[in-house]
Each structure stands twice: as C-alpha cells, then as structure tokens.
Enzyme design. Structure first.
Site, PDB file in Angstrom:
ATOM      1  N   CYS A   1       0.816  -1.224   0.000  1.00  0.00           N
ATOM      2  CA  CYS A   1       0.000   0.000   0.000  1.00  0.00           C
ATOM      3  C   CYS A   1       0.849   1.273   0.000  1.00  0.00           C
ATOM      4  O   CYS A   1       0.342   2.361  -0.235  1.00  0.00           O
ATOM      5  CB  CYS A   1      -0.951  -0.018   1.184  1.00  0.00           C
ATOM      6  SG  CYS A   1      -1.852  -1.563   1.279  1.00  0.00           S
TER       7      CYS A   1
ATOM      8  N   HIS B   1      -3.681   6.672   2.345  1.00  0.00           N
ATOM      9  CA  HIS B   1      -4.083   5.369   1.801  1.00  0.00           C
ATOM     10  C   HIS B   1      -5.501   5.032   2.276  1.00  0.00           C
ATOM     11  O   HIS B   1      -5.822   5.158   3.464  1.00  0.00           O
ATOM     12  CB  HIS B   1      -3.072   4.309   2.268  1.00  0.00           C
ATOM     13  CG  HIS B   1      -3.494   2.920   1.997  1.00  0.00           C
ATOM     14  ND1 HIS B   1      -3.978   2.512   0.775  1.00  0.00           N
ATOM     15  CD2 HIS B   1      -3.523   1.807   2.798  1.00  0.00           C
ATOM     16  CE1 HIS B   1      -4.288   1.228   0.835  1.00  0.00           C
ATOM     17  NE2 HIS B   1      -4.017   0.782   2.046  1.00  0.00           N
TER      18      HIS B   1
ATOM     19  N   ASN C   1     -10.117  -1.004  -0.298  1.00  0.00           N
ATOM     20  CA  ASN C   1      -8.664  -0.831  -0.206  1.00  0.00           C
ATOM     21  C   ASN C   1      -8.019  -1.440  -1.455  1.00  0.00           C
ATOM     22  O   ASN C   1      -7.992  -2.656  -1.608  1.00  0.00           O
ATOM     23  CB  ASN C   1      -8.185  -1.525   1.068  1.00  0.00           C
ATOM     24  CG  ASN C   1      -6.681  -1.479   1.253  1.00  0.00           C
ATOM     25  OD1 ASN C   1      -5.943  -1.147   0.336  1.00  0.00           O
ATOM     26  ND2 ASN C   1      -6.225  -1.832   2.440  1.00  0.00           N
TER      27      ASN C   1
HETATM   28  O1  UT7 Z   1      -3.836  -1.711   3.372  1.00  0.00           O
HETATM   29  C1  UT7 Z   1      -3.177  -1.736   4.576  1.00  0.00           C
HETATM   30  C2  UT7 Z   1      -3.517  -2.839   5.380  1.00  0.00           C
HETATM   31  N1  UT7 Z   1      -4.821  -2.937   5.937  1.00  0.00           N
HETATM   32  C3  UT7 Z   1      -5.338  -2.095   6.858  1.00  0.00           C
HETATM   33  O2  UT7 Z   1      -4.971  -0.974   6.996  1.00  0.00           O
HETATM   34  C4  UT7 Z   1      -6.419  -2.657   7.723  1.00  0.00           C
HETATM   35  C5  UT7 Z   1      -6.217  -2.204   9.165  1.00  0.00           C
HETATM   36  N2  UT7 Z   1      -7.233  -2.774  10.074  1.00  0.00           N
HETATM   37  C6  UT7 Z   1      -8.525  -2.433  10.008  1.00  0.00           C
HETATM   38  O3  UT7 Z   1      -8.948  -1.652   9.165  1.00  0.00           O
HETATM   39  C7  UT7 Z   1      -9.453  -3.001  11.072  1.00  0.00           C
HETATM   40  O4  UT7 Z   1      -8.691  -3.632  12.060  1.00  0.00           O
HETATM   41  C8  UT7 Z   1     -10.499  -4.000  10.471  1.00  0.00           C
HETATM   42  C9  UT7 Z   1     -11.518  -3.244   9.623  1.00  0.00           C
HETATM   43  C10 UT7 Z   1      -9.801  -5.052   9.649  1.00  0.00           C
HETATM   44  C11 UT7 Z   1     -11.253  -4.708  11.594  1.00  0.00           C
HETATM   45  O5  UT7 Z   1     -11.839  -3.763  12.470  1.00  0.00           O
HETATM   46  P1  UT7 Z   1     -11.709  -3.968  14.051  1.00  0.00           P
HETATM   47  O6  UT7 Z   1     -12.477  -2.884  14.679  1.00  0.00           O
HETATM   48  O7  UT7 Z   1     -10.233  -4.029  14.346  1.00  0.00           O
HETATM   49  O8  UT7 Z   1     -12.446  -5.337  14.289  1.00  0.00           O
HETATM   50  P2  UT7 Z   1     -11.862  -6.698  14.882  1.00  0.00           P
HETATM   51  O9  UT7 Z   1     -10.937  -7.346  13.913  1.00  0.00           O
HETATM   52  O10 UT7 Z   1     -11.355  -6.434  16.272  1.00  0.00           O
HETATM   53  O11 UT7 Z   1     -13.170  -7.578  14.973  1.00  0.00           O
HETATM   54  C12 UT7 Z   1     -14.263  -7.201  15.807  1.00  0.00           C
HETATM   55  C13 UT7 Z   1     -15.371  -8.228  15.643  1.00  0.00           C
HETATM   56  C14 UT7 Z   1     -14.917  -9.674  15.805  1.00  0.00           C
HETATM   57  O12 UT7 Z   1     -15.946 -10.366  16.440  1.00  0.00           O
HETATM   58  P3  UT7 Z   1     -15.857 -10.678  18.032  1.00  0.00           P
HETATM   59  O13 UT7 Z   1     -14.602 -11.513  18.186  1.00  0.00           O
HETATM   60  O14 UT7 Z   1     -15.772  -9.348  18.705  1.00  0.00           O
HETATM   61  O15 UT7 Z   1     -17.125 -11.427  18.298  1.00  0.00           O
HETATM   62  C15 UT7 Z   1     -14.811 -10.174  14.384  1.00  0.00           C
HETATM   63  O16 UT7 Z   1     -15.003 -11.572  14.284  1.00  0.00           O
HETATM   64  O17 UT7 Z   1     -15.928  -8.138  14.326  1.00  0.00           O
HETATM   65  C16 UT7 Z   1     -15.953  -9.445  13.722  1.00  0.00           C
HETATM   66  N3  UT7 Z   1     -15.784  -9.292  12.281  1.00  0.00           N
HETATM   67  C17 UT7 Z   1     -16.810  -9.137  11.427  1.00  0.00           C
HETATM   68  N4  UT7 Z   1     -18.131  -9.084  11.620  1.00  0.00           N
HETATM   69  C18 UT7 Z   1     -18.901  -8.907  10.533  1.00  0.00           C
HETATM   70  C19 UT7 Z   1     -14.609  -9.262  11.594  1.00  0.00           C
HETATM   71  N5  UT7 Z   1     -14.877  -9.090  10.290  1.00  0.00           N
HETATM   72  C20 UT7 Z   1     -16.221  -9.001  10.164  1.00  0.00           C
HETATM   73  C21 UT7 Z   1     -17.074  -8.813   9.078  1.00  0.00           C
HETATM   74  N6  UT7 Z   1     -18.417  -8.755   9.289  1.00  0.00           N
HETATM   75  N7  UT7 Z   1     -16.628  -8.660   7.823  1.00  0.00           N
END
Ligand code: UT7
Length: 325
Positions: free
Chosen positions: A114, A252, A282
C-alpha cells in the site's frame, strides 16, 4: 539541479461493482459492520480475463498519455507498483510497456504494497534528479480479488481492484518537495499473501501454497495510526513546512477510522482529507493515485496547491510525500 512535477494523471477501475450486500450473501457479514468499521460500501472486482493487473494498468497508462504532452515512445521510465502481478516474470511494467507502445522505456515493478505508489514516485524522482530521464510514468495497479479468501470475513470485505498513476516530468519548478519513507520487515507477518513455498524434484516440503491474503487487522490498524503521524511530523519538520499551508491530504484508503485518527493526531482537519474508500475499498498501491486522479477530474487540485500523500501497509512499509502541483 533537476526537479520533478506531476503533469498528468489517469485511472482505470473494473466496471463490476460488488456491494456489501453482495458479499453478505456469500460470507457471514453485513453492510452495517463493514461501513461502521471501515467506511467501505462498494469495491470493484475484475471479472473478465482481460482485466488482469497489466490490462487495467495499461488502460490507466493510456489515459495518462492521452492527457499529457508526450507520445508513448517518449516515456523513459515506466514503474508499476503492485503486489498482484499477472506473472512472477515478466514484470507487469514490461507487459504494460508492450501494451501501450512505450518501446524506449526502462520498465520494472516494485513491491511495497500500500506504500508502493509513494515508493515508486520516490524512485522516479531520483532518476529525474540524476538527469538520466525526463518522462516517467508511475502506476499503482492491483487485482487483489485474486488473493482473497471468500470464507475469511476479516479480509475479503476490505479489498478491491483498480489501477491509476501519474506522469512525472523533469521541470524547472520543484513539484516533489520532500519525502519520508521507511520499512519494518520484523513485523511483516501481520499482513501476508501469495505464498510460494519451496517445491522442486528434490525437496522434502509438501509445497502446498496458501495464496490468500492473511491479516492481523488490529496490528495493522495500530501500526498505521502510530507510524503515519510520526512519519508526517518528521516530513513537516525536515521540509520546514507549516501544516496549515497543506491544501489537501490523500492518505491510503484502507479505513476511514484510521484516517480520522491520523487527522486528529496531526491536527489537520478532516475536511482536508480526501476519502473515496466507500466506492473502491482498499486497492493497495492503486488507492492513492485513484484518489489523486479523482480529485484532478473534479477540479479540486489547483495550480500551486500543496498536497500531502501518505501510504502505509504490508512489509511493513510507510511513505509520505509533500507535492506542489
Ligand atoms: O492496506 C493496509 C492494510 N490494511 C489495513 O490498513 C487494515 C487495518 N485494520 C482495520 O482496518 C481493522 O482492524 C479491520 C476493519 C480489519 C477490523 O476492524 P476492528 O475494529 O479491528 O475489528 P476486529 O478485527 O477487532 O473484529 C471485531 C469483531 C470480531 O468479532 P468478536 O470476536 O468481537 O465477536 C470479528 O469476528 O468483528 C468481527 N468481524 C466481522 N463481523 C462482521 C470481523 N470481520 C467481520 C465482518 N463482518 N466482515
């Protein structure tokens, strides 16, 4: 002393739009979660055979040439930033070179995920400063959908496909003002994809490859919100730039929450940040140039505008650049 200036932009994004609702039919997710956690509503996926990375990069390159004052033969250097090349070899840049007729160009790819577009601009700028080239096309192009695991809701809802780039030309005026780029390979395991393990007639390994993107989203989130403000602060300091003189910022387009935190930490108001991840998701190395091209097309960048471009991602890598348009 030679300077570099961006004189044309172009982009191509596959027509096929995949909505959050489309994804919720194949994986356990929903529109509310994706929008509130990432700001993403749609992404465009390559669905046809002729929409591989070199095809969409070539379309973006043709648009850049059409909008410029040069012919394809006058391109001296063609850099494609990508992590989703058609082949390991030949490079995507060589394929693009053939597709657009840039027969006099040096062509090669770079892989910095990225941050790739910023790394590409940095290399191009140094070639121009050295006096060896005049016209450089830098493109960020990705067909990331090839690498998505559509059973992993933590990644498959976030990424999209697209290509975009710029013509960077030798100029009397200083366009690229300053840069701050870096890498931290010790944290590379937080975002991986396209494994190609050892496999040959004599190897003892099973050679099974997992090509899919795997990401520790929280680790990348923390890295981006810590490293980008640090990198931009250092850039402002070394270029003696007052942050209030920055007209616009393109960060980004990974997550609108990341951008909001960056805005707050840098004390640069959100109104100056251009956001379009809601439409493209992204697109890794293509995300900054897609946004730049869109701003140009909307007339949002005026002569002499000062822009801050900042990327971060796999590697881990980061890169920020101050550019006068
Ligand atoms: O390009 C450069 C690289 N990428 C990035 O910059 C991405 C950086 N990270 C992020 O943008 C965020 O961390 C994410 C969008 C990937 C995730 O957001 P988060 O607030 O960090 O969520 P999380 O991974 O802590 O997950 C929270 C909950 C989990 O459930 P529990 O364990 O709390 O019950 C996940 O299983 O959300 C759940 N979850 C989803 N639920 C519905 C994860 N993905 C999904 C989904 N739909 N697609």
């Amino acid at each position: 002393m030679y300077f570099s200036k961006i004189t044309a932009t172009g982009a191509y994004v596959p027509e096929s739009v995949i909505t959050n609702d489309d994804l919720s039919k194949i994986v356990d997710t929903n529109d509310e979660w994706i929008v509130s956690r990432s700001g993403i509503r749609n992404r465009h996926f390559a669905v046809a055979e002729d929409e591989n990375t070199s095809d969409i990069a070539a379309k973006a390159c043709k648009m850049i040439i059409e909008r410029s004052n040069i012919s394809p033969e006058e391109i001296d250097l063609l850099i494609v930033a990508t992590v989703s090349a058609d082949y390991s070899t030949p490079s995507t840049a060589c394929l693009v070179q053939a597709k657009v007729g840039a027969k006099n160009a040096i062509a090669f790819d770079i892989g910095a995920a990225c941050s790739g577009f910023i790394f590409g601009l940095s290399i191009a700028n140094k070639y121009i400063q050295a006096g060896t080239v005049k016209n450089v096309v830098v493109i960020g192009a990705e067909v990331l959908s090839k690498y998505l695991d559509f059973t992993d809701r933590g990644t498959c809802v976030l990424f999209g496909d697209g290509a975009a780039g710029v013509l960077l030309q030798r100029s009397q005026k200083r366009g690229i003002i300053a840069e701050e780029i870096g890498s931290d390979g010790s944290k590379g395991h937080a975002l991986t994809g396209g494994d190609t393990p050892v496999k040959n007639a004599f190897s003892k390994c099973d050679g099974k490859a997992n090509r899919s993107l795997k990401m520790d989203g929280r680790a990348i989130f923390d890295f981006a919100t810590r490293q980008v403000p640090k990198s931009v602060e250092s850039l402002l300091k070394k270029s003696e730039t007052d942050r209030d003189t920055i007209d616009f910022v393109i960060a980004h387009q990974a997550n609108s929450r990341i951008v909001q935190i960056i805005s707050k930490k840098l004390k640069i108001p959100m109104e100056k940040f251009y956001l379009n991840m809601y439409e493209y998701g992204n697109t890794s190395s293509a995300s900054i140039p897609i946004a730049l091209n869109e701003m140009m097309e909307k007339g949002l960048i005026k002569e002499d505008s000062l822009g801050l471009l900042t990327g971060f991602g796999a590697g881990l890598t980061w890169g920020s650049m101050l550019i006068r348009f």
